[in-house]
Design a protein around this motif. Structure first.
Motif, PDB file in Angstrom:
ATOM      1  N   UNK A 127       0.826  -1.208   0.000  1.00  0.00           N
ATOM      2  CA  UNK A 127       0.000   0.000   0.000  1.00  0.00           C
ATOM      3  C   UNK A 127       0.863   1.263   0.000  1.00  0.00           C
ATOM      4  N   UNK A 128       1.927   1.281   0.795  1.00  0.00           N
ATOM      5  CA  UNK A 128       2.798   2.464   0.836  1.00  0.00           C
ATOM      6  C   UNK A 128       3.461   2.696  -0.515  1.00  0.00           C
ATOM      7  N   UNK A 166       0.820   3.912  -3.042  1.00  0.00           N
ATOM      8  CA  UNK A 166       0.357   5.275  -2.750  1.00  0.00           C
ATOM      9  C   UNK A 166       1.438   6.302  -3.087  1.00  0.00           C
ATOM     10  N   UNK A 167       2.689   6.005  -2.782  1.00  0.00           N
ATOM     11  CA  UNK A 167       3.775   6.938  -3.117  1.00  0.00           C
ATOM     12  C   UNK A 167       3.948   7.073  -4.630  1.00  0.00           C
ATOM     13  N   UNK A 168       3.736   5.973  -5.362  1.00  0.00           N
ATOM     14  CA  UNK A 168       3.835   6.049  -6.823  1.00  0.00           C
ATOM     15  C   UNK A 168       2.708   6.900  -7.401  1.00  0.00           C
ATOM     16  N   UNK A 169       1.515   6.736  -6.867  1.00  0.00           N
ATOM     17  CA  UNK A 169       0.359   7.448  -7.406  1.00  0.00           C
ATOM     18  C   UNK A 169       0.236   8.879  -6.872  1.00  0.00           C
ATOM     19  N   UNK A 170       0.753   9.117  -5.665  1.00  0.00           N
ATOM     20  CA  UNK A 170       0.676  10.443  -5.033  1.00  0.00           C
ATOM     21  C   UNK A 170       2.050  10.819  -4.469  1.00  0.00           C
ATOM     22  N   UNK A 171       3.014  11.150  -5.325  1.00  0.00           N
ATOM     23  CA  UNK A 171       4.367  11.441  -4.835  1.00  0.00           C
ATOM     24  C   UNK A 171       4.427  12.632  -3.875  1.00  0.00           C
ATOM     25  N   UNK A 172       3.471  13.546  -3.987  1.00  0.00           N
ATOM     26  CA  UNK A 172       3.460  14.715  -3.103  1.00  0.00           C
ATOM     27  C   UNK A 172       3.235  14.324  -1.643  1.00  0.00           C
ATOM     28  N   UNK A 173       2.619  13.162  -1.404  1.00  0.00           N
ATOM     29  CA  UNK A 173       2.372  12.698  -0.034  1.00  0.00           C
ATOM     30  C   UNK A 173       3.693  12.452   0.679  1.00  0.00           C
ATOM     31  N   UNK A 174       4.691  11.982  -0.063  1.00  0.00           N
ATOM     32  CA  UNK A 174       5.980  11.669   0.539  1.00  0.00           C
ATOM     33  C   UNK A 174       6.628  12.906   1.162  1.00  0.00           C
ATOM     34  N   UNK A 175       6.395  14.070   0.587  1.00  0.00           N
ATOM     35  CA  UNK A 175       6.985  15.293   1.127  1.00  0.00           C
ATOM     36  C   UNK A 175       6.360  15.682   2.465  1.00  0.00           C
ATOM     37  N   UNK A 176       5.122  15.240   2.713  1.00  0.00           N
ATOM     38  CA  UNK A 176       4.466  15.520   3.994  1.00  0.00           C
ATOM     39  C   UNK A 176       4.926  14.594   5.107  1.00  0.00           C
ATOM     40  N   UNK A 177       5.611  13.530   4.737  1.00  0.00           N
ATOM     41  CA  UNK A 177       6.091  12.548   5.709  1.00  0.00           C
ATOM     42  C   UNK A 177       7.613  12.617   5.711  1.00  0.00           C
ATOM     43  N   UNK A 178       8.188  13.289   6.678  1.00  0.00           N
ATOM     44  CA  UNK A 178       9.603  13.631   6.708  1.00  0.00           C
ATOM     45  C   UNK A 178      10.526  12.451   6.426  1.00  0.00           C
ATOM     46  N   UNK A 179      10.240  11.310   6.986  1.00  0.00           N
ATOM     47  CA  UNK A 179      11.150  10.177   6.829  1.00  0.00           C
ATOM     48  C   UNK A 179      10.932   9.379   5.557  1.00  0.00           C
ATOM     49  N   UNK A 197       8.445   7.430   4.901  1.00  0.00           N
ATOM     50  CA  UNK A 197       7.676   6.211   5.143  1.00  0.00           C
ATOM     51  C   UNK A 197       6.223   6.591   5.344  1.00  0.00           C
ATOM     52  N   UNK A 198       5.333   5.776   4.799  1.00  0.00           N
ATOM     53  CA  UNK A 198       3.909   6.077   4.904  1.00  0.00           C
ATOM     54  C   UNK A 198       3.344   5.662   6.256  1.00  0.00           C
ATOM     55  N   UNK A 199       3.611   4.414   6.647  1.00  0.00           N
ATOM     56  CA  UNK A 199       3.071   3.867   7.899  1.00  0.00           C
ATOM     57  C   UNK A 199       4.099   3.952   9.009  1.00  0.00           C
ATOM     58  N   UNK A 200       3.632   4.073  10.239  1.00  0.00           N
ATOM     59  CA  UNK A 200       4.507   3.930  11.392  1.00  0.00           C
ATOM     60  C   UNK A 200       4.880   2.451  11.514  1.00  0.00           C
ATOM     61  N   UNK A 201       5.928   2.156  12.265  1.00  0.00           N
ATOM     62  CA  UNK A 201       6.322   0.752  12.410  1.00  0.00           C
ATOM     63  C   UNK A 201       5.324  -0.025  13.266  1.00  0.00           C
ATOM     64  N   UNK A 202       4.532   0.663  14.060  1.00  0.00           N
ATOM     65  CA  UNK A 202       3.568   0.002  14.933  1.00  0.00           C
ATOM     66  C   UNK A 202       2.253  -0.305  14.242  1.00  0.00           C
TER      67      UNK A 202
END
Length: 148
Positions: free
Chosen positions: A85-86, A89-102, A104-109
């Protein structure tokens, strides 16, 4: 109600309530991204033995009610779901990656509960359905279970 999955060597009814928070609990899931997430999950259902019974989200986390088979350890299934899913989603919405500093889409938990241990499927369905009723919960998918 969900039905058992009958395989050559086993019969199972494994239902899981999963909650995946976004990295840093950032609020990046919009209606468009939520609809895309649903489509990605349905594609996953076609390739893997993971059936999405219900999917819902708020801007910073996602709830899933899924059925799977014993071959998938829960941790393996969660890693697979988060990874696919991550990436999609990053392929289809690359701008989302800039909102997530690291990056990564999901937290490790994550949260996981077997449906039936503490409550039954209907209680969990209602819980997932009513998540965020006072906030912004958007149900993007609901389906009757079908056998694999």
């Amino acid at each position: 109600m969900s039905e058992h999955i009958l395989k050559r060597d086993n019969k199972s009814l494994l239902l899981y309530h999963l909650v995946f928070p976004l990295k840093y609990r950032k609020s990046v899931i919009t209606k468009e991204i939520g609809d895309c997430l649903k489509d990605i999950c349905l594609e996953i259902s076609e390739r893997y033995e993971v059936h999405f019974i219900e999917i819902g989200y708020e801007s910073n986390h996602v709830h899933f009610l899924v059925q799977s088979v014993p071959n998938y350890a829960v941790s393996k299934m969660i890693r697979m779901l988060k990874s696919i899913t991550a990436k999609q989603l990053f392929q289809r919405y690359p701008e989302v990656k800039t909102n997530l500093w690291g990056g990564k889409f999901w937290t490790s938990g994550f949260y996981v509960n077997t449906v039936g241990q503490y409550s039954n499927e209907e209680v969990i369905r209602e819980y997932v359905k009513n998540q965020g009723m006072e906030k912004e919960y958007n149900k993007v998918h609901s389906n009757q279970l079908t056998l694999f």
